[in-house]
Design a protein around this motif. Structure first.
Motif, PDB file in Angstrom:
ATOM      1  N   GLN A   1       0.802  -1.218   0.000  1.00 32.71           N
ATOM      2  CA  GLN A   1       0.000   0.000   0.000  1.00 32.71           C
ATOM      3  C   GLN A   1       0.835   1.269   0.000  1.00 32.71           C
ATOM      4  O   GLN A   1       0.319   2.341  -0.312  1.00 32.71           O
ATOM      5  CB  GLN A   1      -0.924   0.002   1.221  1.00 32.71           C
ATOM      6  N   GLY A   2       2.100   1.160   0.352  1.00 36.26           N
ATOM      7  CA  GLY A   2       2.952   2.341   0.388  1.00 36.26           C
ATOM      8  C   GLY A   2       2.596   3.271   1.525  1.00 36.26           C
ATOM      9  O   GLY A   2       1.849   2.930   2.436  1.00 36.26           O
ATOM     10  N   GLY A   3       3.141   4.443   1.493  1.00 38.76           N
ATOM     11  CA  GLY A   3       2.848   5.438   2.516  1.00 38.76           C
ATOM     12  C   GLY A   3       3.985   5.570   3.511  1.00 38.76           C
ATOM     13  O   GLY A   3       4.529   4.578   3.992  1.00 38.76           O
ATOM     14  N   ALA A   4       4.331   6.801   3.794  1.00 39.27           N
ATOM     15  CA  ALA A   4       5.442   7.071   4.708  1.00 39.27           C
ATOM     16  C   ALA A   4       5.153   6.558   6.115  1.00 39.27           C
ATOM     17  O   ALA A   4       6.062   6.099   6.819  1.00 39.27           O
ATOM     18  CB  ALA A   4       5.730   8.568   4.746  1.00 39.27           C
ATOM     19  N   TYR A   5       3.894   6.615   6.530  1.00 38.63           N
ATOM     20  CA  TYR A   5       3.542   6.172   7.876  1.00 38.63           C
ATOM     21  C   TYR A   5       3.863   4.693   8.074  1.00 38.63           C
ATOM     22  O   TYR A   5       4.422   4.299   9.097  1.00 38.63           O
ATOM     23  CB  TYR A   5       2.060   6.442   8.132  1.00 38.63           C
ATOM     24  N   ARG A   6       3.533   3.873   7.094  1.00 36.84           N
ATOM     25  CA  ARG A   6       3.810   2.435   7.212  1.00 36.84           C
ATOM     26  C   ARG A   6       5.306   2.153   7.183  1.00 36.84           C
ATOM     27  O   ARG A   6       5.776   1.239   7.863  1.00 36.84           O
ATOM     28  CB  ARG A   6       3.079   1.678   6.129  1.00 36.84           C
ATOM     29  N   TRP A   7       6.054   2.937   6.424  1.00 38.69           N
ATOM     30  CA  TRP A   7       7.511   2.750   6.424  1.00 38.69           C
ATOM     31  C   TRP A   7       8.111   3.187   7.753  1.00 38.69           C
ATOM     32  O   TRP A   7       9.080   2.596   8.228  1.00 38.69           O
ATOM     33  CB  TRP A   7       8.157   3.497   5.253  1.00 38.69           C
TER      34      TRP A   7
ATOM     35  N   LEU B   1      10.362   0.960  10.346  1.00 39.65           N
ATOM     36  CA  LEU B   1      11.582   1.396  11.024  1.00 39.65           C
ATOM     37  C   LEU B   1      11.467   1.187  12.528  1.00 39.65           C
ATOM     38  O   LEU B   1      12.406   0.723  13.177  1.00 39.65           O
ATOM     39  CB  LEU B   1      11.872   2.866  10.708  1.00 39.65           C
ATOM     40  N   LEU B   2      10.315   1.510  13.087  1.00 40.97           N
ATOM     41  CA  LEU B   2      10.084   1.323  14.526  1.00 40.97           C
ATOM     42  C   LEU B   2      10.245  -0.139  14.913  1.00 40.97           C
ATOM     43  O   LEU B   2      10.986  -0.467  15.850  1.00 40.97           O
ATOM     44  CB  LEU B   2       8.689   1.820  14.903  1.00 40.97           C
ATOM     45  N   PHE B   3       9.586  -1.031  14.203  1.00 37.99           N
ATOM     46  CA  PHE B   3       9.661  -2.445  14.564  1.00 37.99           C
ATOM     47  C   PHE B   3      11.014  -3.052  14.218  1.00 37.99           C
ATOM     48  O   PHE B   3      11.456  -3.994  14.894  1.00 37.99           O
ATOM     49  CB  PHE B   3       8.508  -3.222  13.942  1.00 37.99           C
ATOM     50  N   ALA B   4      11.702  -2.533  13.218  1.00 33.27           N
ATOM     51  CA  ALA B   4      13.065  -2.994  12.952  1.00 33.27           C
ATOM     52  C   ALA B   4      13.998  -2.605  14.089  1.00 33.27           C
ATOM     53  O   ALA B   4      14.836  -3.410  14.531  1.00 33.27           O
ATOM     54  CB  ALA B   4      13.569  -2.411  11.630  1.00 33.27           C
ATOM     55  N   ALA B   5      13.860  -1.386  14.595  1.00 30.56           N
ATOM     56  CA  ALA B   5      14.694  -0.940  15.716  1.00 30.56           C
ATOM     57  C   ALA B   5      14.385  -1.743  16.976  1.00 30.56           C
ATOM     58  O   ALA B   5      15.303  -2.133  17.716  1.00 30.56           O
ATOM     59  CB  ALA B   5      14.490   0.553  15.968  1.00 30.56           C
TER      60      ALA B   5
ATOM     61  N   THR C   1      11.531   7.134  16.739  1.00 35.75           N
ATOM     62  CA  THR C   1      10.547   6.777  15.717  1.00 35.75           C
ATOM     63  C   THR C   1       9.140   6.736  16.304  1.00 35.75           C
ATOM     64  O   THR C   1       8.178   7.197  15.677  1.00 35.75           O
ATOM     65  CB  THR C   1      10.900   5.417  15.086  1.00 35.75           C
ATOM     66  N   ALA C   2       9.011   6.216  17.510  1.00 33.22           N
ATOM     67  CA  ALA C   2       7.699   6.197  18.174  1.00 33.22           C
ATOM     68  C   ALA C   2       7.222   7.625  18.449  1.00 33.22           C
ATOM     69  O   ALA C   2       6.020   7.903  18.369  1.00 33.22           O
ATOM     70  CB  ALA C   2       7.772   5.404  19.474  1.00 33.22           C
ATOM     71  N   GLY C   3       8.161   8.518  18.734  1.00 31.65           N
ATOM     72  CA  GLY C   3       7.797   9.914  18.955  1.00 31.65           C
ATOM     73  C   GLY C   3       7.229  10.573  17.724  1.00 31.65           C
ATOM     74  O   GLY C   3       6.513  11.584  17.816  1.00 31.65           O
ATOM     75  N   VAL C   4       7.509  10.021  16.561  1.00 33.67           N
ATOM     76  CA  VAL C   4       6.936  10.534  15.316  1.00 33.67           C
ATOM     77  C   VAL C   4       5.658   9.782  14.946  1.00 33.67           C
ATOM     78  O   VAL C   4       4.662  10.393  14.558  1.00 33.67           O
ATOM     79  CB  VAL C   4       7.968  10.428  14.165  1.00 33.67           C
ATOM     80  N   THR C   5       5.683   8.460  15.082  1.00 31.17           N
ATOM     81  CA  THR C   5       4.543   7.663  14.616  1.00 31.17           C
ATOM     82  C   THR C   5       3.318   7.761  15.526  1.00 31.17           C
ATOM     83  O   THR C   5       2.191   7.721  15.021  1.00 31.17           O
ATOM     84  CB  THR C   5       4.923   6.178  14.455  1.00 31.17           C
ATOM     85  N   VAL C   6       3.501   7.885  16.826  1.00 29.41           N
ATOM     86  CA  VAL C   6       2.340   7.958  17.729  1.00 29.41           C
ATOM     87  C   VAL C   6       1.507   9.214  17.477  1.00 29.41           C
ATOM     88  O   VAL C   6       0.278   9.123  17.357  1.00 29.41           O
ATOM     89  CB  VAL C   6       2.770   7.816  19.204  1.00 29.41           C
ATOM     90  N   PRO C   7       2.111  10.407  17.359  1.00 32.19           N
ATOM     91  CA  PRO C   7       1.273  11.573  17.025  1.00 32.19           C
ATOM     92  C   PRO C   7       0.577  11.445  15.668  1.00 32.19           C
ATOM     93  O   PRO C   7      -0.575  11.876  15.525  1.00 32.19           O
ATOM     94  CB  PRO C   7       2.258  12.748  17.018  1.00 32.19           C
ATOM     95  N   ILE C   8       1.240  10.832  14.696  1.00 30.14           N
ATOM     96  CA  ILE C   8       0.594  10.623  13.396  1.00 30.14           C
ATOM     97  C   ILE C   8      -0.595   9.680  13.563  1.00 30.14           C
ATOM     98  O   ILE C   8      -1.667   9.912  12.994  1.00 30.14           O
ATOM     99  CB  ILE C   8       1.601  10.075  12.360  1.00 30.14           C
ATOM    100  N   LEU C   9      -0.419   8.617  14.344  1.00 30.77           N
ATOM    101  CA  LEU C   9      -1.520   7.690  14.598  1.00 30.77           C
ATOM    102  C   LEU C   9      -2.692   8.399  15.261  1.00 30.77           C
ATOM    103  O   LEU C   9      -3.844   8.225  14.854  1.00 30.77           O
ATOM    104  CB  LEU C   9      -1.046   6.531  15.480  1.00 30.77           C
ATOM    105  N   LEU C  10      -2.415   9.213  16.262  1.00 30.79           N
ATOM    106  CA  LEU C  10      -3.485   9.948  16.947  1.00 30.79           C
ATOM    107  C   LEU C  10      -4.191  10.912  15.998  1.00 30.79           C
ATOM    108  O   LEU C  10      -5.421  11.047  16.037  1.00 30.79           O
ATOM    109  CB  LEU C  10      -2.926  10.691  18.163  1.00 30.79           C
TER     110      LEU C  10
END
Length: 118
Positions: A50-56, A60-64, A96-105
């Motif tokens: 599906q692509g999308g920067a959020y999924r990438w 990165l979060l789960f790889a770390a 990475t979580a500091g970026v992805t969590v606000p995007i999720l919210l």
């Protein structure tokens, strides 16, 4: 930890946290490594399809997280200078979580607004 001063017993409720070596049972690191690796594969497939920067970013979060707990489990003594490698990966995961969590919210708020506007 308790201390006694002049007959008064003080109890220290909060102990200092060592960010590099938090208490982790030996059996938990392989389980968390496997759990985060499964999430990495699942979100990796979504990112490719599906692509999308959020999924990438989630990849990165789960790889770390996978690397952090894998190093903690398989090579806990590995370090760069005085810094454990698993700690460095943990910092990458926090950032990475500091970026992805606000995007999720934000995405959840958008979805909620769309439902309430119907």
């Amino acid at each position: 930890m308790t201390t006694q001063v002049a007959g008064i017993r003080r109890v220290r409720i909060i102990r200092p946290v060592d960010l590099w070596s938090f208490d982790l049972p030996d059996w938990l690191a392989p389980i968390l490594t496997l759990l985060f690796a499964i999430h990495l594969v699942a979100f990796g497939r979504l990112a490719v399809r599906q692509g999308g920067a959020y999924r990438w970013l989630l990849c990165l979060l789960f790889a770390a997280l996978t690397a952090s707990f894998a190093f903690r489990w398989l090579a806990p003594e590995a370090s760069l200078g005085a810094t454990p490698v698993h700690g460095l990966f943990r910092y990458v995961a926090w950032a990475t979580a500091g970026v992805t969590v606000p995007i999720l919210l934000w995405r959840l708020a958008q979805r909620f607004r769309a439902r309430t506007e119907r």
